[in-house]
Write an enzyme that holds these catalytic residues in place. Structure first.
Site, PDB file in Angstrom:
ATOM      1  N   GLY A 102       4.876   1.549 -11.477  1.00 27.00           N
ATOM      2  CA  GLY A 102       6.029   1.126 -12.270  1.00 27.00           C
ATOM      3  C   GLY A 102       5.975   1.502 -13.742  1.00 27.00           C
ATOM      4  CG  ASP A 118      10.899   6.557 -15.429  1.00 28.01           C
ATOM      5  OD1 ASP A 118      11.858   6.997 -14.767  1.00 28.01           O
ATOM      6  OD2 ASP A 118       9.760   6.359 -14.953  1.00 28.01           O
ATOM      7  CB  SER A 161      -0.194   4.433 -12.164  1.00 23.63           C
ATOM      8  OG  SER A 161       0.487   4.084 -11.010  1.00 23.63           O
ATOM      9  CE  LYS A 162       8.408   8.257 -11.634  1.00 27.00           C
ATOM     10  NZ  LYS A 162       9.497   7.532 -12.258  1.00 27.00           N
ATOM     11  NE  ARG A 163       0.563   6.212  -6.211  1.00 24.98           N
ATOM     12  CZ  ARG A 163      -0.599   5.839  -5.736  1.00 24.98           C
ATOM     13  NH1 ARG A 163      -0.665   5.089  -4.671  1.00 24.98           N
ATOM     14  NH2 ARG A 163      -1.715   6.228  -6.324  1.00 24.98           N
TER      15      ARG A 163
END
Ligand code: GLU
Length: 496
Positions: free
Chosen positions: A267, A273, A263-265
């Site tokens: 990290g 990225d 999950s990007k949220r």
């Protein structure tokens, strides 16, 4: 010929047609990239057509510039589309918000066919969207479902706000087939009369995906397994319209560890990225291809594939239904292998910005630095930290001189640096080869192992325990004057 018949005639037939249908969020999740890749591969493997469709009907979540990120990522990855908003095609428009009128027409058609109904119950927007957490859904039951059509049309004509809901059969079961999950059967009474068209006239994803996939002639739908539980409702929609159901390929989530989805949220890196951290697109694609798919037969053990090689062998039956764990160390390893395979020029072009961040001294030949680090670096963003000592000798502890395997101590290091200093001061041709010859001759003359001479020298010129290259390679890069200066500094440090 009516409108619907005309729409049917536009649909290309007879070839595999797949689509990637991202919602513009501003970045590409690793899981999304995998969906895009598999979808593209299925089309290419079968000589089919790959379509890009932008799913932007959730206007509340729109992010400026997000569509450009999608184009850029797809182009960078070589996942070229044959039809899409920018290139057009026979079944456009390819942006969902531009198809708004269509959804209204098809929702009304479905009402006519008995697969949906007007619902005038006033509910909150969130409930109406039909996109809230499925576990929270309390089954919608209301009298609108049984309202005679002429009465419903009269209410609508009188301007009463409404939504259009799917009319799920009250009894029986629905079975659908997924290429990796097999046959799944659910009781119809478990299924919600979900909203298809919202009060604002926009479709829910659950409706739009079916209409669009049909009207675009999609043969294989590849998407995340979060949509698996909705698939029976999609099947009922296809049936109610009298349309063929596409082949479903639901892919299990990409996990950070055994318990958590990436999950990007939280990290976890997105594709962007990873690229910013210095991974190569080719390596990321290769790694992502193997997250949930594996080759078979003779190729079963093979790990390295270019995009075109994948396109030649990719088959749906190799997709696994068990979740795959994203292992950054495996990706690092794979990336290192890809870097080794680059030509020196290609590697230099990629490494240059990273090297320039760390080495500003114009006397240092960055091409030579690149040649030294190419086979010793996993990710480009590691480079700065590996070569920064070339710019400026870091402060270091004399403990570095003590190395068991080389049998060096503080005392013999001091002595050997003094020997080296004498020899190197008088050395005229300053190349790696000449330096090496001279120092090996020095060790022989003094009757010591090469390491007694080379280890302390490497520490003195780098101030580091591990370096990309040996003592003489580093001296060659630094040049005579700087090398001598660093050896003198090392001697002074050891004399303290
Ligand atoms: N827009 C949906 C998403 O980004 C696509 C789902 C699908 O491929 O059907 O998750």
């Amino acid at each position: 010929m009516d409108f619907f018949e005309e729409m049917e005639l536009r649909i290309p037939k007879g070839k595999v047609r797949t689509r990637f249908a991202p919602s513009p969020t501003g970045y590409m999740h690793v899981g999304n990239l995998r969906t895009a890749l598999y979808t593209w591969l299925i089309a290419r493997r079968h000589g089919g057509t790959f379509i890009l469709r932008i799913e932007d009907t959730d206007q509340g979540r729109l992010v400026e510039g997000a569509v450009d990120v999608i184009y850029k990522t797809m182009a960078e990855c070589g996942l070229t589309h044959d039809e899409g908003p920018d290139v057009g095609g026979p079944v456009g428009p390819y942006v969902q918000s531009q198809r708004r009128d269509l959804f209204g027409k098809y929702a009304e058609l479905l009402v006519q066919r008995g697969g949906a109904y007007y619902c005038f119950c006033q509910k909150s927007e969130e409930e109406e969207s039909g996109e809230e957490d499925p576990k929270q859904i309390k089954k919608h039951v209301c009298a609108c479902r049984d309202l005679p059509l002429d009465e419903a049309l009269a209410k609508k004509a009188a301007g009463m706000p409404y939504v259009i809901r799917q009319k799920i059969p009250a009894e029986g079961t629905t079975t659908f087939h997924d290429a990796s999950f097999g046959d799944i059967t659910v009781e119809n009474k478990e299924l919600e009369d979900q909203v298809l068209l919202k009060t604002d006239g926009l479709p829910t994803y659950n409706f739009a995906n079916v209409v669009d996939d049909h009207l675009m002639g999609i043969t294989h739908v590849v998407r995340g397994s979060e949509y698996l539980s909705s698939a029976p409702k999609y099947n009922l929609l296809y049936e109610a319209f009298g349309w063929d159901v596409p082949t479903y390929v639901h892919c299990s989530p990409v996990m950070r560890d055994a318990q958590h989805k990436m999950s990007k949220r939280h990290g976890d890196p997105s594709y962007e990225d990873l690229i910013n951290e210095g991974y190569l697109t080719e390596a990321v694609l290769n790694y992502v291809a193997l997250l949930g798919w594996s080759p078979k037969g003779e190729l079963a053990e093979r790990e390295f594939f270019t995009l075109n090689e994948l396109a030649a062998v990719f088959d749906i039956s190799g997709i696994s239904k068990s979740p795959a764990v994203f292992d950054i160390n495996k990706l690092r390893w794979m990336n290192a292998e890809y870097m080794k395979k680059l030509s020196p020029e290609e590697f230099y072009a990629k490494a240059e910005p990273y090297l320039k961040q760390a080495v500003t001294n114009p006397a240092i030949d960055l091409h030579a630095v690149a040649a030294l680090v190419q086979s010793r670096c996993e990710v480009l963003s590691d480079l700065a930290e590996r070569v920064d000592f070339l710019d400026k000798l870091p402060e270091y502890d004399t403990a570095l001189y003590v190395h068991k395997k080389s049998k060096t101590t503080l005392e013999n290091s001091l002595e050997s640096l003094q020997w080296s200093l004498d020899v190197l001061r008088s050395l005229e041709i300053w190349t790696n080869e000449r330096l090496y010859e001279a120092l090996v001759a020095l060790a022989a003359e003094k009757g010591v192992k090469n390491a007694i001479v080379l280890w302390p020298l490497r520490v003195a010129v780098s101030g580091k325990a591990s370096t990309p290259g040996g003592a003489t390679e580093l001296c060659a890069l630094l040049g005579k004057e700087e090398s001598i200066r660093r050896i003198e500094a090392g001697i002074a440090l050891l004399q303290k």
